[in-house]
Design a protein around this motif. Sequence first.
Motif, mmCIF file in Angstrom:
data_model
loop_
_atom_site.group_PDB
_atom_site.id
_atom_site.type_symbol
_atom_site.label_atom_id
_atom_site.label_comp_id
_atom_site.label_asym_id
_atom_site.label_seq_id
_atom_site.Cartn_x
_atom_site.Cartn_y
_atom_site.Cartn_z
ATOM 1 N N LEU A 163 0.061 -33.215 -13.147
ATOM 2 C CA LEU A 163 -1.315 -33.164 -12.661
ATOM 3 C C LEU A 163 -2.298 -32.934 -13.800
ATOM 4 N N HIS A 164 -1.807 -32.393 -14.916
ATOM 5 C CA HIS A 164 -2.675 -32.189 -16.068
ATOM 6 C C HIS A 164 -3.124 -33.529 -16.652
ATOM 7 N N HIS A 165 -2.336 -34.580 -16.384
ATOM 8 C CA HIS A 165 -2.660 -35.912 -16.908
ATOM 9 C C HIS A 165 -3.298 -36.809 -15.854
ATOM 10 N N SER A 166 -2.926 -36.608 -14.590
ATOM 11 C CA SER A 166 -3.425 -37.496 -13.541
ATOM 12 C C SER A 166 -3.396 -36.783 -12.199
ATOM 13 N N VAL A 167 -4.574 -36.535 -11.638
ATOM 14 C CA VAL A 167 -4.669 -35.947 -10.305
ATOM 15 C C VAL A 167 -4.883 -37.079 -9.304
ATOM 16 N N PRO A 168 -3.960 -37.270 -8.363
ATOM 17 C CA PRO A 168 -4.100 -38.381 -7.426
ATOM 18 C C PRO A 168 -5.146 -38.081 -6.358
ATOM 19 N N ASP A 169 -5.644 -39.140 -5.735
ATOM 20 C CA ASP A 169 -6.467 -38.979 -4.552
ATOM 21 C C ASP A 169 -5.596 -38.521 -3.382
ATOM 22 N N ARG A 170 -6.230 -38.165 -2.281
ATOM 23 C CA ARG A 170 -5.477 -37.799 -1.094
ATOM 24 C C ARG A 170 -4.563 -38.951 -0.691
ATOM 25 N N HIS A 171 -3.354 -38.623 -0.292
ATOM 26 C CA HIS A 171 -2.401 -39.647 0.142
ATOM 27 C C HIS A 171 -2.955 -40.385 1.361
ATOM 28 N N HIS A 172 -2.650 -41.688 1.447
ATOM 29 C CA HIS A 172 -3.212 -42.510 2.529
ATOM 30 C C HIS A 172 -2.842 -41.998 3.915
ATOM 31 N N SER A 173 -1.764 -41.220 4.017
ATOM 32 C CA SER A 173 -1.356 -40.641 5.298
ATOM 33 C C SER A 173 -2.287 -39.520 5.744
ATOM 34 N N GLY A 174 -3.094 -39.017 4.824
ATOM 35 C CA GLY A 174 -3.946 -37.871 5.112
ATOM 36 C C GLY A 174 -3.247 -36.535 4.933
ATOM 37 N N LYS A 175 -1.966 -36.567 4.582
ATOM 38 C CA LYS A 175 -1.198 -35.333 4.465
ATOM 39 C C LYS A 175 -1.444 -34.648 3.124
ATOM 40 N N THR A 176 -1.330 -33.332 3.120
ATOM 41 C CA THR A 176 -1.452 -32.536 1.903
ATOM 42 C C THR A 176 -0.139 -32.561 1.150
ATOM 43 N N ALA A 177 -0.214 -32.689 -0.175
ATOM 44 C CA ALA A 177 0.977 -32.726 -1.025
ATOM 45 C C ALA A 177 1.245 -31.354 -1.628
ATOM 46 N N ILE A 178 2.503 -30.937 -1.566
ATOM 47 C CA ILE A 178 2.955 -29.680 -2.168
ATOM 48 C C ILE A 178 3.852 -30.046 -3.345
ATOM 49 N N VAL A 179 3.475 -29.630 -4.560
ATOM 50 C CA VAL A 179 4.187 -30.054 -5.758
ATOM 51 C C VAL A 179 4.497 -28.872 -6.663
ATOM 52 N N GLY A 180 5.377 -29.122 -7.624
ATOM 53 C CA GLY A 180 5.652 -28.210 -8.719
ATOM 54 C C GLY A 180 5.304 -28.910 -10.026
ATOM 55 N N HIS A 181 6.136 -28.720 -11.047
ATOM 56 C CA HIS A 181 6.142 -29.479 -12.305
ATOM 57 C C HIS A 181 4.974 -29.172 -13.224
ATOM 58 N N SER A 182 3.751 -29.154 -12.722
ATOM 59 C CA SER A 182 2.562 -28.964 -13.562
ATOM 60 C C SER A 182 2.283 -27.473 -13.700
ATOM 61 N N SER A 183 2.926 -26.846 -14.689
ATOM 62 C CA SER A 183 2.900 -25.385 -14.770
ATOM 63 C C SER A 183 1.478 -24.865 -14.946
ATOM 64 N N GLN A 184 1.140 -23.899 -14.114
ATOM 65 C CA GLN A 184 -0.175 -23.257 -14.141
ATOM 66 C C GLN A 184 -0.069 -22.016 -15.019
ATOM 67 N N LYS A 185 -0.577 -22.137 -16.240
ATOM 68 C CA LYS A 185 -0.363 -21.095 -17.252
ATOM 69 C C LYS A 185 -1.015 -19.767 -16.876
ATOM 70 N N ASP A 186 -1.988 -19.798 -15.968
ATOM 71 C CA ASP A 186 -2.613 -18.540 -15.544
ATOM 72 C C ASP A 186 -1.817 -17.828 -14.459
ATOM 73 N N GLY A 187 -0.704 -18.450 -14.002
ATOM 74 C CA GLY A 187 0.127 -17.818 -12.990
ATOM 75 C C GLY A 187 -0.410 -17.900 -11.590
ATOM 76 N N GLU A 188 -1.478 -18.671 -11.400
ATOM 77 C CA GLU A 188 -2.100 -18.773 -10.084
ATOM 78 C C GLU A 188 -1.807 -20.134 -9.455
ATOM 79 N N VAL A 189 -1.668 -20.160 -8.135
ATOM 80 C CA VAL A 189 -1.472 -21.405 -7.406
ATOM 81 C C VAL A 189 -2.704 -22.287 -7.580
#
Length: 233
Positions: A163-189
Amino acid sequence: MPGRLLALGDIHGYPAPLDALVEAAQIGPDDTLVTLGDYVDRGPNSRRVIDRLIALESRCRLVALRGNHDLMFTEALNILDEDSTRFAEFWNEPLLRIWAQCGGFDTIESYGSLEEVPPEHRAFLDRLVNWHETDNLLFMHANYDPLLPMASQPSDLLYWTSLHHSVPDRHHSGKTAIVGHSSQKDGEVLDLGHVICIDTYCYGGGWLTLMDLHSGQLWQADRRGQLRTVPAT
């Protein structure tokens, strides 16, 4: 607490916070736990993490996603099976060089050698899934193409694109995406509304995060398994 839907961020070889969060949230047989991948590498005991996840399969409904680190681990095992001489020349294999730079040697050390990875761990890696979908939510390790159904998502997005390189638009289904991988260095969601990232940098000194997707409740623990008091949302 019946019927909770829970998601867990990137563990990266740290069993202590995994154990702490499972007990703090009192995960039980009525709960569905979606783990977002990256179980191995960087931390001190990837082997024990896999042991814990296998045990969780009999404690709750576990939906274990595949992360890019788990993918590299599996492909290293496949290379070893196909031709051990190829694996002996480790640095001549581009994938293995990348894996080494990403903490692969930590995983090997936790097993003693790749030859010592037990069959039940290989079977667990083989049954990891690429994505998961509910009526309202999408789960994947890294990222997605908003125009494509989940079954058609390219692997570079599912596993590798931050996500640090590319934040996608909302998925065409309208559903919210829950992801990992893009470590949040501040420790916050990271909550962007249509994308929520719960990789809160456990291996780097942050937290391992467990989230109840219905209530929004969070549990967090550091690498030592010390729980953090998270304000209610």
